[in-house]
Structure formats: C-alpha cells, structure tokens
Scaffold this motif. Structure first.
Motif, short mmCIF file in Angstrom:
data_model
loop_
_atom_site.label_atom_id
_atom_site.label_comp_id
_atom_site.label_asym_id
_atom_site.label_seq_id
_atom_site.Cartn_x
_atom_site.Cartn_y
_atom_site.Cartn_z
N TYR A 93 -10.58 -64.27 13.62
CA TYR A 93 -9.93 -65.51 14.04
C TYR A 93 -10.91 -66.66 13.83
CZ TYR A 93 -6.43 -62.56 16.25
OH TYR A 93 -5.45 -61.64 16.48
N PHE A 94 -10.37 -67.80 13.40
CA PHE A 94 -11.19 -68.96 13.11
C PHE A 94 -10.27 -70.18 13.17
CE2 PHE A 94 -12.51 -71.56 9.24
CZ PHE A 94 -13.50 -72.26 9.89
N ALA A 95 -10.62 -71.16 13.98
CA ALA A 95 -9.78 -72.36 14.08
C ALA A 95 -10.63 -73.57 14.42
CB ALA A 95 -8.70 -72.17 15.14
N ARG A 110 -1.59 -62.85 17.00
CA ARG A 110 -2.59 -62.81 18.07
C ARG A 110 -2.60 -61.46 18.76
NH1 ARG A 110 -0.01 -67.78 20.10
NH2 ARG A 110 0.78 -66.46 21.77
N ILE A 111 -3.77 -61.13 19.27
CA ILE A 111 -3.88 -60.04 20.22
C ILE A 111 -4.21 -60.70 21.56
CG2 ILE A 111 -4.59 -58.34 18.49
CD1 ILE A 111 -7.48 -58.65 19.50
N PRO A 112 -4.02 -60.03 22.68
CA PRO A 112 -4.40 -60.66 23.96
C PRO A 112 -5.86 -61.09 23.92
CG PRO A 112 -3.12 -58.68 24.35
CD PRO A 112 -3.42 -58.71 22.87
N ILE A 113 -6.12 -62.29 24.38
CA ILE A 113 -7.48 -62.85 24.29
C ILE A 113 -8.49 -61.98 25.03
CG2 ILE A 113 -7.34 -64.43 26.25
CD1 ILE A 113 -8.79 -66.49 24.29
N LYS A 114 -8.05 -61.24 26.03
CA LYS A 114 -8.98 -60.36 26.75
C LYS A 114 -9.64 -59.37 25.80
CE LYS A 114 -5.60 -56.90 28.18
NZ LYS A 114 -4.95 -56.25 29.29
N HIS A 115 -8.96 -59.00 24.71
CA HIS A 115 -9.55 -58.06 23.75
C HIS A 115 -10.65 -58.73 22.91
CE1 HIS A 115 -6.80 -55.01 24.92
NE2 HIS A 115 -5.74 -55.67 24.47
N CYS A 150 -15.37 -78.32 18.83
CA CYS A 150 -14.81 -78.44 17.47
C CYS A 150 -13.91 -77.27 17.09
CB CYS A 150 -15.92 -78.49 16.43
SG CYS A 150 -17.10 -79.76 16.67
N GLY A 151 -14.24 -76.08 17.57
CA GLY A 151 -13.47 -74.91 17.16
C GLY A 151 -14.14 -73.64 17.62
N PHE A 152 -13.62 -72.53 17.11
CA PHE A 152 -14.18 -71.23 17.48
C PHE A 152 -14.05 -70.26 16.31
CE2 PHE A 152 -9.72 -70.47 18.34
CZ PHE A 152 -9.54 -69.16 17.93
N SER A 153 -14.82 -69.19 16.39
CA SER A 153 -14.68 -68.08 15.45
C SER A 153 -14.81 -66.77 16.22
CB SER A 153 -15.72 -68.14 14.33
OG SER A 153 -17.01 -67.83 14.83
N LYS A 195 -9.24 -70.87 24.57
CA LYS A 195 -7.97 -70.16 24.79
C LYS A 195 -6.79 -71.01 24.33
CE LYS A 195 -5.45 -67.52 28.27
NZ LYS A 195 -4.27 -68.13 28.83
N ALA A 196 -6.79 -72.28 24.68
CA ALA A 196 -5.69 -73.17 24.28
C ALA A 196 -5.62 -73.30 22.75
CB ALA A 196 -5.86 -74.54 24.93
N LEU A 197 -6.76 -73.44 22.10
CA LEU A 197 -6.78 -73.54 20.64
C LEU A 197 -6.32 -72.24 20.00
CD1 LEU A 197 -7.35 -75.05 18.01
CD2 LEU A 197 -9.79 -74.43 18.29
N TYR A 198 -6.78 -71.11 20.53
CA TYR A 198 -6.37 -69.80 20.02
C TYR A 198 -4.85 -69.67 20.08
CZ TYR A 198 -5.93 -64.66 19.95
OH TYR A 198 -5.57 -63.37 19.67
#
Length: 194
Positions: free
Chosen positions: A89-91, A30-35, A73-76, A18-21
């Motif tokens: 999303y990818f970071a 961004r859209i709300p992370i809940k989505h 390391c990250g997320f997708s 969540k923090a990285l997003y």
C-alpha cells in the motif's frame, strides 16, 4: 525535508494514516488496518512528513521535537523477503499529489532497500469500467514508469481485482512472486496469497 516514522496504533499520526488508507483504496483492495500493524509479518508501515524547511529528497527516521510540526504527506506499507520488497500500500494525501511527494517516498523506499527488487502492483488498465477509471489507472502506471519501474509479465487476481506487477531493480517472475507470498503468509491461518 522528508521524514518517515513507523506507524503504530499509538502514534499521533495514526488517525491520519487510517483515514488516507480508507479513502485511497476501495474496500475490495483493503485488508483490515489491524493486519498492517500486526507483527506476525515483518513489514514496514511508514508515515511520511514534510519538515518544510526548504530541503528536499532526504529522509530521516528520527523525530525532532524542537521544530515546527511537519506536514503529513502520505504512507507506505511494504514487505520484504529475500531480495524482493513488495510495496503493498502506498498513498499520498490528495491535495499534495503532483508535488513530488510520491517520487520522494519511492526514493526513500529504494534507499532503504538498495539491493532488492522492488515490486508494486497496479490495477490492469484494460479492466477499467469507465473512462475516468481508465485515466486514473493510466496516471498511476505512468507515475511508476517515470520513477524507474518497468512492466512485468506477472498478472494475478486478488479479492476480485486484476493486478499487474511493475518492478524496479530487476524482473520478478510469476513463480518468485507466488513463492514470496507463500513464504510471507505461511504462518497465517486462512491467509490468501496472490
């Protein structure tokens, strides 16, 4: 060794994701992370970890409780329908960028979807507001090109930002891209698609 796990609200790594997003994407992108956690849309929301055991490039989808804690390391976040997978999303964690993690994450996604055309969208370079922003956009584009993505003729505007698609594994037309999103969002009232 790169490992990946599903992101859920209860996962111990959810706060890191969540923090990285929130830090990697501006509010208008961004859209709300809940989505991203919502199961109304079939999507893959993965957190990636480096097991740090000297191996590289391999990915597993199981946890090994008996080893040292892997480094986040990250997320997708990606959505697949038919023969198209859209990486939405990818970071990569900022201090780990330029160490090959982004390329490894893309490789995992491609391995999980060997028979699909993979698309990513990037902000259009010529719309950048200053030299620093232009440099970031160019680096992002060059990263994807180095990782086997090609330019696409598809541009669109979403939430006030102008995007261009890059594709790997084949071209995606404007109609295919719009039809993809119409199908994905058909059961979501009020959802906006590109």
């Amino acid at each position: 060794m790169l490992q990946f796990f599903d992101v859920t609200r209860d996962a111990p790594w959810f706060p890191q994701v969540k923090a990285l997003y929130e830090s990697a994407f501006p509010a208008n992108e961004r859209i709300p992370i809940k989505h991203l956690l919502d199961d109304k849309i079939k999507q893959e929301f993965w957190a990636f970890f480096d097991k740090d055991d000297g191996e590289s490039g391999a990915a597993e989808n199981t946890a090994d409780e008996n080893t040292a804690t892997p480094r986040f390391c990250g997320f997708s976040n990606s959505i697949s329908h038919g023969d198209i997978t859209n990486i939405v999303y990818f970071a990569v964690v900022p201090e780990l960028r330029s160490r090959g993690y982004g390329s490894q994450i893309l490789q995992v996604i491609r391995e999980q979807h060997p028979d699909t055309r993979i698309v990513v969208d990037i902000e259009v370079e010529e719309d950048s507001k200053d030299a620093e922003e232009l440099e970031r956009r160019n680096r992002r584009r060059d990263f994807y090109l180095r990782n086997g993505f090609d330019a696409s003729p598809v541009d669109y505007v979403w939430q006030g930002e102008h995007y261009r698609l890059l594709t790997a594994g084949g071209t995606v037309t404007d109609k295919e891209f719009r039809d993809f999103w119409k199908e994905i969002l058909k059961d979501i009232p009020g959802a906006k698609y590109p």
